[in-house]
Design a protein around this motif. Sequence first.
Motif, PDB file in Angstrom:
ATOM      1  N   TRP A  14      49.806  29.416  47.017  1.00  0.00           N
ATOM      2  CA  TRP A  14      49.781  30.209  45.788  1.00  0.00           C
ATOM      3  C   TRP A  14      49.383  29.361  44.586  1.00  0.00           C
ATOM      4  O   TRP A  14      48.650  29.823  43.699  1.00  0.00           O
ATOM      5  N   ALA A  18      46.105  29.995  42.197  1.00  0.00           N
ATOM      6  CA  ALA A  18      46.158  30.011  40.722  1.00  0.00           C
ATOM      7  C   ALA A  18      45.198  28.976  40.136  1.00  0.00           C
ATOM      8  O   ALA A  18      44.470  29.262  39.169  1.00  0.00           O
ATOM      9  N   THR A  21      41.638  30.164  40.522  1.00  0.00           N
ATOM     10  CA  THR A  21      41.375  31.239  39.566  1.00  0.00           C
ATOM     11  C   THR A  21      41.127  30.655  38.185  1.00  0.00           C
ATOM     12  O   THR A  21      40.158  31.034  37.502  1.00  0.00           O
ATOM     13  N   LEU A  22      41.964  29.724  37.776  1.00  0.00           N
ATOM     14  CA  LEU A  22      41.782  29.059  36.489  1.00  0.00           C
ATOM     15  C   LEU A  22      40.462  28.297  36.452  1.00  0.00           C
ATOM     16  O   LEU A  22      39.748  28.318  35.440  1.00  0.00           O
TER      17      LEU A  22
END
Length: 166
Positions: A14, A18, A21-22
Motif C-alpha cells: 500500500w 501511494a 501515485t504521488l
Amino acid sequence: MKNVVSGLTVFLQWLLIAAMTLLVFDVVWGVLTRYVGGEQASWTEELARFLLIWVALLGGAVAFETKSHLGVDYFVAKFEESVRKSVKLFSHVVVLFFAVSIFIIGGGRVVYDALALDQTTPALGWKMGHIYLAIPIAGFFMTLFTVSNLMETLLSSGHEEPGKVD
C-alpha cells in the motif's frame, strides 16, 4: 512470524501504491508546468528521483517476500528438483549476507555520513540522510523477508509443484 511478515508486506504494498501515485502526479505536474507555464517547477524532478529510489528499493524488498524477484527465482527454478532446496538455501544465505552487509551496514553508514555532513537537496531543501534512509530500511525488510523465506525453505519437504519456486 508469518503473520507479521504478511502484515508488513501488505503495508509496504500500500505504501508503494501511494508512492507510485504521488510519483505519477509529480511527473504530470512537472510536464504541465513546463508546457503550460513555460518553466518546469523546480522541485518536481528532484521529488520524482527520490520517489523512484524509494519505490525501487522497497519494491525489491517486497519482491523477495512475494517470490517475484526474477534474478533469484528464475535461476533456482532451472535446477533439478533434487538440488533445488540446496540452491534455494544458498541463494537465501547470499541475499541475507548482501542485505545485511551492503544495505543495512553500508546504507546505515551512508545515512550517518550524510546527516553528519548536513547535506541537503538543492530544490526541496531536505536532508540527504533522510533520502538515503531508503537503503537501510529496504535492507531491513529484505533481511526480514529473506529470513522468513529461509525458515520456510528449511521447514519444507523439498518437493513442490513443477515451475513453482519458494
